[in-house]
Design an enzyme around this catalytic site. Structure first.
Site, PDB file in Angstrom:
ATOM      1  N   GLY A   1      26.036  29.415  12.415  1.00  0.00           N
ATOM      2  CA  GLY A   1      26.825  28.322  12.972  1.00  0.00           C
ATOM      3  C   GLY A   1      26.238  27.673  14.205  1.00  0.00           C
ATOM      4  O   GLY A   1      26.721  26.611  14.635  1.00  0.00           O
ATOM      5  N   THR A   2      25.206  28.282  14.811  1.00  0.00           N
ATOM      6  CA  THR A   2      24.540  27.659  15.959  1.00  0.00           C
ATOM      7  C   THR A   2      23.161  27.113  15.564  1.00  0.00           C
ATOM      8  O   THR A   2      22.389  26.701  16.425  1.00  0.00           O
ATOM      9  CB  THR A   2      24.359  28.678  17.102  1.00  0.00           C
ATOM     10  OG1 THR A   2      23.605  29.796  16.606  1.00  0.00           O
ATOM     11  CG2 THR A   2      25.700  29.167  17.621  1.00  0.00           C
TER      12      THR A   2
ATOM     13  N   HIS B   1      14.776  19.088  -5.397  1.00  0.00           N
ATOM     14  CA  HIS B   1      15.256  17.704  -5.333  1.00  0.00           C
ATOM     15  C   HIS B   1      14.766  16.857  -6.511  1.00  0.00           C
ATOM     16  O   HIS B   1      15.555  16.260  -7.239  1.00  0.00           O
ATOM     17  CB  HIS B   1      14.808  17.043  -4.030  1.00  0.00           C
ATOM     18  CG  HIS B   1      15.386  17.664  -2.802  1.00  0.00           C
ATOM     19  ND1 HIS B   1      16.621  18.273  -2.772  1.00  0.00           N
ATOM     20  CD2 HIS B   1      14.906  17.760  -1.545  1.00  0.00           C
ATOM     21  CE1 HIS B   1      16.865  18.723  -1.549  1.00  0.00           C
ATOM     22  NE2 HIS B   1      15.844  18.417  -0.796  1.00  0.00           N
TER      23      HIS B   1
END
Length: 482
Positions: A18-19, A240
């Site tokens: 999350g950081t 991709h």
């Protein structure tokens, strides 16, 4: 036209890592936009989890700085900003140890949808999955989101799938590819399967060839250490570009359903033929008087890793027999653009006297920077002097034609699909393994031959050899332009 926003029931989203950079640049801004759009109901919980020993207050300051830098909606004095930040919580956690897990358990509930976003290195997937279960944190409605790279070859991808499968069912695993969240990619399916004028022509009787280009103007920058172990083939083609190729080439699924769609994509991957060495071009951007080259950026002056790759692919089935698919992607190219171009065959005969130019209709789907579709058609040049024919584009730029300025961006759409339990735009495990099964022999081949990437000038279209890849077939690449 404004997007209709349907709020979702309260849920928990836990972002491991999350950081990290992805959370800062993409995840937190995406959640902020969805919050401002009114998609979160009261009771929704957004929790960051990482090694850093931050308090919830410090994490909110971190998120605020991220929004200030990466969110166009940031307003220092807005009530919405403060309300969103107050939704955020944080738990310092040891992914491979025991610290933080009991605290995390108190902050999430098994009686609601729980989305666990693994924004961490793949080597930590197993440890996180094991602890979510051993600490009885994950409930029956839990979903796990994993980012690429999903392995670096078929063997490691298979091992990751097996690790996740020990703790979660396939219906709970969301392998995210942000390209599939783009509005234009989804419109590609509607264009094909929702319009009578295209699907009857979508085959080797009418299409000459197809080009897929994903070009970037930036170099590897701060990702040099990672990228030098990956290269353009692993970083872009295997995921991709492969996904874009599948959506272009697949057969119509019986229904618009996650597994039906992924079944058809899997058939395309399995029908891809091995690529001959003379149908592949690898490149590396070189140094200039004012900027370092790839090797300097990567910190490896003897690197043979490619920052550019172009190839000619073929699909062995009745629809596409004889139609080449040309793929290319690279860094430090002329412009930032992603485009799929379907080039139709020229007319066999022109009735217009003096018209010797072979005119081709071209359907071009732009993914970035300006999402949209244009169709090149042949018309009469205005003015007197006979029937002079010219090719002009019929342009549909979504932001202008549909006035969708507030349409969700890729990460917003995909995160909300996870919450809703919609796997349509996510890769299935067997699909990922099959993609690596096609990619691995290509990489092993050039490693065995000790191929050296061709140097190319930054700001160009790539190595000269990539131009010859099409010239040998009597074709040419579409210009790389923004």
């Amino acid at each position: 036209m404004v997007s209709r926003v349907i709020p979702v029931a309260p849920f928990d989203l836990i972002v491991f890592g999350g950081t990290g950079d992805l959370a800062r640049r993409k995840i937190i801004p995406a959640l902020f936009r969805r919050y401002l759009a009114g998609q979160f109901e009261d009771g929704t919980r957004l929790i960051g989890a990482a090694r850093a020993g931050l308090s919830p207050v410090e994490y909110r300051l971190f998120a605020k700085e991220a929004l200030k830098e990466f969110s166009a909606e940031y307003d220092e004095n807005s009530e919405g900003l403060e309300d969103f930040l107050n939704l955020l919580d944080y738990v310092p956690i040891d992914a491979t140890g025991d610290d933080g897990w009991e605290e995390l358990k108190t902050k999430t509930s098994t009686d609601r949808v729980q989305a666990f976003y693994f924004s961490v290195a793949p080597s930590l997937f197993g440890a996180l999955a094991e602890r979510l279960n051993s600490y009885e944190i994950a409930g029956s409605q839990a979903r796990v989101v994993v980012e690429k790279p999903f392995g670096r070859d078929q063997e490691t991808a298979r091992a990751l799938n097996a690790t996740l499968a020990e703790h979660f069912d396939e219906t709970q695993i969301y392998r995210i590819d942000h390209y599939l969240g783009k509005e234009t990619v989804q419109n590609l399916m509607v264009l094909r399967f929702g319009n009578m004028m295209f699907e009857p022509l979508w085959n080797n009787h009418y299409i000459d060839h197809i080009q897929i280009t994903v070009a970037e103007t930036v170099g590897v920058g701060g990702r040099g250490a990672y990228y030098d172990k990956s290269g353009a083939m692993r970083d872009m083609v295997q995921n991709h570009l492969m996904q874009l190729l599948c959506l272009i080439a697949m057969e119509p699924p019986a229904i618009y359903d996650a597994d039906a769609l992924r079944d058809e994509k899997l058939k395309v991957i399995r029908a891809l033929q091995p690529v001959a060495p003379h149908h592949i071009v690898r490149g590396q951007y070189e140094a200039t008087d004012t900027a370092p080259g790839y090797r300097e950026d990567a910190g490896n002056l003897r690197s043979f890793t490619e920052s550019f790759v172009a190839m000619r692919c073929e699909i062995a089935n009745w629809r596409w027999a004889g139609v080449p698919f040309y793929l290319r992607t690279g860094k430090k190219l002329r412009a930032r653009t992603s485009e799929i171009s379907i080039i139709f065959k020229a007319l066999g005969h022109s009735i217009f006297e003096g018209d010797t130019t072979p005119h081709r209709n071209i359907l071009s789907i732009r993914l970035q920077p300006n999402e949209g579709i244009d169709m090149t058609v042949t018309v009469k040049e205005p003015g007197p002097g006979g029937m002079r024919l010219i090719d002009v584009p019929l342009d549909l730029t979504f932001a202008e034609a549909l006035r969708e300025a507030d349409a969700p961006e890729a990460y917003e759409r995909l995160i909300m699909d996870v919450i809703r339990g919609n796997q349509t735009l996510f890769m299935r495990g067997d699909e990922v393994e099959a993609a690596w099964g096609w990619t691995d022999p290509i990489i092993e081949g050039w490693e065995a031959r000790h191929d050296v990437p061709k140097q190319y000038v930054p700001g160009s279209s790539g190595p000269e050899d990539a131009l010859m890849l099409l010239h040998r077939d009597g074709r040419r690449w579409r210009d790389i332009k923004a």
